[in-house]
Design a protein around this motif. Sequence first.
Motif, mmCIF file in Angstrom:
data_model
loop_
_atom_site.group_PDB
_atom_site.id
_atom_site.type_symbol
_atom_site.label_atom_id
_atom_site.label_comp_id
_atom_site.label_asym_id
_atom_site.label_seq_id
_atom_site.Cartn_x
_atom_site.Cartn_y
_atom_site.Cartn_z
ATOM 1 N N LEU A 1 -3.593 5.595 18.282
ATOM 2 C CA LEU A 1 -3.657 6.798 17.465
ATOM 3 C C LEU A 1 -4.118 7.994 18.282
ATOM 4 O O LEU A 1 -4.826 7.849 19.279
ATOM 5 C CB LEU A 1 -4.639 6.602 16.302
ATOM 6 N N ALA A 2 -3.745 9.192 17.822
ATOM 7 C CA ALA A 2 -4.323 10.416 18.382
ATOM 8 C C ALA A 2 -5.587 10.815 17.643
ATOM 9 O O ALA A 2 -6.311 11.715 18.064
ATOM 10 C CB ALA A 2 -3.307 11.546 18.314
ATOM 11 N N GLY A 3 -5.874 10.122 16.554
ATOM 12 C CA GLY A 3 -7.053 10.354 15.724
ATOM 13 C C GLY A 3 -6.866 9.673 14.397
ATOM 14 O O GLY A 3 -5.754 9.264 14.040
ATOM 15 N N GLY A 4 -7.961 9.504 13.638
ATOM 16 C CA GLY A 4 -7.857 9.016 12.271
ATOM 17 C C GLY A 4 -8.136 7.556 12.043
ATOM 18 O O GLY A 4 -8.072 7.081 10.913
ATOM 19 N N GLY A 5 -8.476 6.803 13.098
ATOM 20 C CA GLY A 5 -8.640 5.360 12.941
ATOM 21 C C GLY A 5 -9.885 4.937 12.193
ATOM 22 O O GLY A 5 -9.925 3.851 11.600
ATOM 23 N N MET A 6 -10.930 5.769 12.202
ATOM 24 C CA MET A 6 -12.181 5.421 11.526
ATOM 25 C C MET A 6 -12.121 5.926 10.096
ATOM 26 O O MET A 6 -12.768 6.905 9.716
ATOM 27 C CB MET A 6 -13.374 5.999 12.293
ATOM 28 N N ALA A 7 -11.302 5.238 9.323
ATOM 29 C CA ALA A 7 -11.041 5.621 7.942
ATOM 30 C C ALA A 7 -10.609 4.396 7.168
ATOM 31 O O ALA A 7 -10.338 3.339 7.739
ATOM 32 C CB ALA A 7 -9.953 6.698 7.887
ATOM 33 N N GLU A 8 -10.555 4.545 5.861
ATOM 34 C CA GLU A 8 -10.128 3.417 5.025
ATOM 35 C C GLU A 8 -8.634 3.158 5.186
ATOM 36 O O GLU A 8 -8.177 2.024 5.001
ATOM 37 C CB GLU A 8 -10.484 3.701 3.566
ATOM 38 N N GLU A 9 -7.890 4.204 5.514
ATOM 39 C CA GLU A 9 -6.463 4.035 5.787
ATOM 40 C C GLU A 9 -6.023 5.102 6.781
ATOM 41 O O GLU A 9 -6.680 6.128 6.947
ATOM 42 C CB GLU A 9 -5.628 4.145 4.512
ATOM 43 N N VAL A 10 -4.913 4.830 7.461
ATOM 44 C CA VAL A 10 -4.374 5.797 8.412
ATOM 45 C C VAL A 10 -2.854 5.717 8.377
ATOM 46 O O VAL A 10 -2.279 4.641 8.166
ATOM 47 C CB VAL A 10 -4.917 5.540 9.835
ATOM 48 N N VAL A 11 -2.216 6.857 8.569
ATOM 49 C CA VAL A 11 -0.760 6.935 8.655
ATOM 50 C C VAL A 11 -0.388 7.153 10.112
ATOM 51 O O VAL A 11 -0.971 7.998 10.801
ATOM 52 C CB VAL A 11 -0.220 8.077 7.773
ATOM 53 N N VAL A 12 0.588 6.384 10.598
ATOM 54 C CA VAL A 12 0.949 6.440 12.005
ATOM 55 C C VAL A 12 2.446 6.190 12.170
ATOM 56 O O VAL A 12 3.068 5.512 11.343
ATOM 57 C CB VAL A 12 0.127 5.400 12.807
#
Length: 316
Positions: free
Chosen positions: A84-95
Amino acid sequence: MRGLQVEGKALTWAEQPSAELLEGQIRIRVKAAGLNRADLLQKAGMYPPPPGVTDVLGLECAGEVCETKGESRWNVGDRVCALLAGGGMAEEVVVDGRHALPVPDGLDWAQAAAIPEVFSTAWLNIFELGAAQPGEKILIHAGASGVGTAAIQLCKAMGNPCWVTLGSEEKLRACRELGASGGALRHDGIASLKESGPFNVALDPVGANYAKDHLDLLAGDGRWVLIGLLGGREATLDLAKILAKRIKLIGSTLRSRDADFKAELLSRMEQRLWPLFAKGELKPLMARTFPFEDAESAFAELASDKVIGKIILVNQ
């Protein structure tokens, strides 16, 4: 959904709108997320995400696919890990679906989350940009880090003897157990490694502090791959040595690369490296896991510089 962001100098879990799914993307229900030094830099305000990328921290994760859009190799319920370029420390992520890979058999969520960023960084910079050939000697700085421990395993698997620099005898022992041939403690200086060289490729997240020594440690036609500036950004170099040895200095960052570059890199990695994960020849070195709710402690642990391997946040 909740995501981990920085407010001032503190971490906070904040409600985030769920991102719209675009063609070719997948939504992952995050089970675990890897913590990297880049996250520490972002927390300190020194490494902002690329334009258009979420402020939520996290460059790698593992979890279950819960939604897809358009043509995709993935189905709901698939176990994946993602770069990821960001956003992994979350309940969900779009990639981008091309930036996900299947969780290797036998690995749990935390182990899977420890793979994408560090193994892609080590593979790209030593074996693709650094063009390491079997038998060539590799110098790995910060050898006990996540990237360093991945790099040691890759060198062992590919037939490349490697040496490391690091901060303690404990870390050096751990790196030897992984397959490093030897190393030097940074407070003693790294010039002693000249007897073990010359080195064909140097993987360097340090920068200025080690720059002068590289010119003596590298072999003719050596490749010096600079991936970080932990030791500073300004150095004075004897350009005559670079010229005489035909040394190549290669600057490399992965986070800001475009989507196609990352997709092609991960495709090559899946072909070359995933069979080695399946055989147990490659395996992420885990230092410790923390629950999502204890993210501050996880960041403090990594910042202590006593970690060997990877710290992972787990969504319990």
